[in-house]
Scaffold this motif. Structure first.
Motif, PDB file in Angstrom:
ATOM      1  N   GLY A   1       0.816  -1.206   0.000  1.00  0.00           N
ATOM      2  CA  GLY A   1       0.000   0.000   0.000  1.00  0.00           C
ATOM      3  C   GLY A   1       0.846   1.251   0.000  1.00  0.00           C
ATOM      4  N   PRO A   2       0.257   2.355  -0.394  1.00  0.00           N
ATOM      5  CA  PRO A   2       1.020   3.607  -0.467  1.00  0.00           C
ATOM      6  C   PRO A   2       1.193   4.262   0.901  1.00  0.00           C
ATOM      7  CG  PRO A   2      -1.243   3.991  -1.092  1.00  0.00           C
ATOM      8  CD  PRO A   2      -1.113   2.507  -0.852  1.00  0.00           C
ATOM      9  N   MET A   3       2.255   5.024   1.027  1.00  0.00           N
ATOM     10  CA  MET A   3       2.475   5.858   2.198  1.00  0.00           C
ATOM     11  C   MET A   3       3.176   7.118   1.711  1.00  0.00           C
ATOM     12  SD  MET A   3       4.009   4.967   5.945  1.00  0.00           S
ATOM     13  CE  MET A   3       2.937   3.558   6.047  1.00  0.00           C
ATOM     14  N   ASP A   4       2.638   8.276   2.071  1.00  0.00           N
ATOM     15  CA  ASP A   4       3.196   9.546   1.609  1.00  0.00           C
ATOM     16  C   ASP A   4       4.177  10.175   2.572  1.00  0.00           C
ATOM     17  OD1 ASP A   4       1.575   9.542  -0.727  1.00  0.00           O
ATOM     18  OD2 ASP A   4      -0.111  10.205   0.485  1.00  0.00           O
ATOM     19  N   LEU A   5       4.037   9.873   3.855  1.00  0.00           N
ATOM     20  CA  LEU A   5       4.853  10.522   4.873  1.00  0.00           C
ATOM     21  C   LEU A   5       4.867   9.662   6.127  1.00  0.00           C
ATOM     22  CD1 LEU A   5       6.363  13.131   5.877  1.00  0.00           C
ATOM     23  CD2 LEU A   5       4.121  13.940   6.653  1.00  0.00           C
ATOM     24  N   ILE A   6       6.028   9.558   6.746  1.00  0.00           N
ATOM     25  CA  ILE A   6       6.158   8.889   8.046  1.00  0.00           C
ATOM     26  C   ILE A   6       6.405   9.982   9.072  1.00  0.00           C
ATOM     27  CG2 ILE A   6       7.586   7.351   9.439  1.00  0.00           C
ATOM     28  CD1 ILE A   6       8.125   5.798   6.806  1.00  0.00           C
ATOM     29  N   ILE A   7       5.618   9.965  10.130  1.00  0.00           N
ATOM     30  CA  ILE A   7       5.780  10.931  11.214  1.00  0.00           C
ATOM     31  C   ILE A   7       6.188  10.156  12.460  1.00  0.00           C
ATOM     32  CG2 ILE A   7       4.665  12.669  12.662  1.00  0.00           C
ATOM     33  CD1 ILE A   7       2.703  13.129  10.300  1.00  0.00           C
ATOM     34  N   ALA A   8       7.336  10.501  13.007  1.00  0.00           N
ATOM     35  CA  ALA A   8       7.845   9.849  14.209  1.00  0.00           C
ATOM     36  C   ALA A   8       8.005  10.909  15.285  1.00  0.00           C
ATOM     37  CB  ALA A   8       9.181   9.180  13.914  1.00  0.00           C
ATOM     38  N   THR A   9       7.358  10.702  16.414  1.00  0.00           N
ATOM     39  CA  THR A   9       7.422  11.702  17.475  1.00  0.00           C
ATOM     40  C   THR A   9       7.909  11.077  18.774  1.00  0.00           C
ATOM     41  OG1 THR A   9       5.105  11.341  18.053  1.00  0.00           O
ATOM     42  CG2 THR A   9       5.571  13.086  16.484  1.00  0.00           C
ATOM     43  N   ASP A  10       8.952  11.671  19.323  1.00  0.00           N
ATOM     44  CA  ASP A  10       9.443  11.307  20.647  1.00  0.00           C
ATOM     45  C   ASP A  10       9.738   9.815  20.769  1.00  0.00           C
ATOM     46  OD1 ASP A  10      10.276  12.080  23.144  1.00  0.00           O
ATOM     47  OD2 ASP A  10       8.296  11.911  24.050  1.00  0.00           O
ATOM     48  N   CYS A  11      10.397   9.255  19.771  1.00  0.00           N
ATOM     49  CA  CYS A  11      10.669   7.813  19.741  1.00  0.00           C
ATOM     50  C   CYS A  11      11.975   7.419  20.419  1.00  0.00           C
ATOM     51  CB  CYS A  11      10.699   7.323  18.298  1.00  0.00           C
ATOM     52  SG  CYS A  11       9.107   7.413  17.475  1.00  0.00           S
ATOM     53  N   VAL A  12      12.965   8.284  20.333  1.00  0.00           N
ATOM     54  CA  VAL A  12      14.303   7.922  20.819  1.00  0.00           C
ATOM     55  C   VAL A  12      14.643   8.778  22.034  1.00  0.00           C
ATOM     56  CG1 VAL A  12      16.756   7.840  20.243  1.00  0.00           C
ATOM     57  CG2 VAL A  12      15.047   7.205  18.535  1.00  0.00           C
ATOM     58  N   TRP A  13      14.508   8.194  23.215  1.00  0.00           N
ATOM     59  CA  TRP A  13      14.857   8.930  24.428  1.00  0.00           C
ATOM     60  C   TRP A  13      16.004   8.278  25.177  1.00  0.00           C
ATOM     61  CZ3 TRP A  13      13.814   5.717  28.483  1.00  0.00           C
ATOM     62  CH2 TRP A  13      12.799   4.768  28.308  1.00  0.00           C
ATOM     63  N   HIS A  14      16.547   7.198  24.599  1.00  0.00           N
ATOM     64  CA  HIS A  14      17.706   6.525  25.169  1.00  0.00           C
ATOM     65  C   HIS A  14      18.579   6.051  24.017  1.00  0.00           C
ATOM     66  CE1 HIS A  14      20.063   3.408  27.229  1.00  0.00           C
ATOM     67  NE2 HIS A  14      19.856   4.136  28.306  1.00  0.00           N
ATOM     68  N   THR A  15      19.883   6.052  24.214  1.00  0.00           N
ATOM     69  CA  THR A  15      20.795   5.685  23.126  1.00  0.00           C
ATOM     70  C   THR A  15      20.579   4.254  22.622  1.00  0.00           C
ATOM     71  OG1 THR A  15      22.509   5.115  24.736  1.00  0.00           O
ATOM     72  CG2 THR A  15      22.603   7.326  23.762  1.00  0.00           C
ATOM     73  N   SER A  16      20.057   3.367  23.457  1.00  0.00           N
ATOM     74  CA  SER A  16      19.840   1.985  23.016  1.00  0.00           C
ATOM     75  C   SER A  16      18.761   1.885  21.943  1.00  0.00           C
ATOM     76  CB  SER A  16      19.473   1.089  24.203  1.00  0.00           C
ATOM     77  OG  SER A  16      18.233   1.478  24.755  1.00  0.00           O
ATOM     78  N   PHE A  17      17.959   2.930  21.765  1.00  0.00           N
ATOM     79  CA  PHE A  17      16.895   2.900  20.758  1.00  0.00           C
ATOM     80  C   PHE A  17      17.344   3.455  19.408  1.00  0.00           C
ATOM     81  CE2 PHE A  17      14.254   3.903  24.715  1.00  0.00           C
ATOM     82  CZ  PHE A  17      14.202   2.567  25.070  1.00  0.00           C
ATOM     83  N   ILE A  18      18.501   4.101  19.361  1.00  0.00           N
ATOM     84  CA  ILE A  18      18.918   4.800  18.149  1.00  0.00           C
ATOM     85  C   ILE A  18      19.034   3.854  16.957  1.00  0.00           C
ATOM     86  CG2 ILE A  18      20.800   6.082  17.051  1.00  0.00           C
ATOM     87  CD1 ILE A  18      21.303   7.418  19.806  1.00  0.00           C
ATOM     88  N   ILE A  19      19.831   2.813  17.070  1.00  0.00           N
ATOM     89  CA  ILE A  19      20.092   1.926  15.929  1.00  0.00           C
ATOM     90  C   ILE A  19      18.819   1.211  15.466  1.00  0.00           C
ATOM     91  CG2 ILE A  19      21.393  -0.085  15.117  1.00  0.00           C
ATOM     92  CD1 ILE A  19      22.979   2.634  15.414  1.00  0.00           C
TER      93      ILE A  19
END
Length: 165
Positions: A52-70
């Protein structure tokens, strides 16, 4: 015309997200849009259904610790590459030492970042918003899942559902 929005989170938070969808679905439908939930585990980003199509991904406040970055950057890269769409990434600055490594990881994964200004009259403290476009030729970095033992919960299960205004 309304947007067709897919909200994602871990399976443990499905009920909470479904309650938020229930609170907001009438307003979204009135504007011609839809809301849906789909599980997205950053450690298993290759399992995401990219149909299916997707025009834009919006990510908010997802990475608050370095272990989540990768895991987050790998997942964002895979989805942007699969859909051929950009992302808006909002990052709340909570802890020193998270922001710069996060932004550098996005750049290293092939994202071109452009800082976005808040609309006039909108005040956002300690938060930055980046328009992230995947540069052509960036290969998908999500070839192997990150071991679950390297991660902890990525959301606050104590948050309460909220109706958007």
């Amino acid at each position: 015309m309304g947007a067709h929005v897919t909200l994602t989170d871990l399976p443990v938070l499905r009920d909470r997200v479904d309650r938020n969808i229930g609170l907001n679905a009438p307003s979204v439908a009135e504007a011609g849009g839809t809301l849906a939930f789909q599980t997205l585990d950053w450690n298993r980003c290759s399992e995401w259904n990219t149909q299916g199509p997707m025009d834009l991904i919006i990510a908010t406040d997802c990475v608050w610790h370095t272990s989540f970055i990768i895991p987050f950057v790998a997942t964002l890269h895979r989805l942007c590459a699969a859909y051929g769409c950009p992302a808006l990434v909002a990052h709340k600055i909570r802890y020193p030492g998270v922001g710069e490594p996060f932004f550098e990881a996005l750049r290293a994964a092939g994202f071109e970042l452009e800082l976005q200004a808040c609309p006039e009259g909108v005040v956002v403290r300690d938060c930055v918003v980046w328009h992230a476009c995947l540069l052509p030729g960036s290969g998908p970095p999500c070839s192997e899942p990150v071991p679950e033992t390297e991660l902890t919960a990525t959301t606050n299960p104590m948050s309460t559902p909220q109706k958007l205004s």
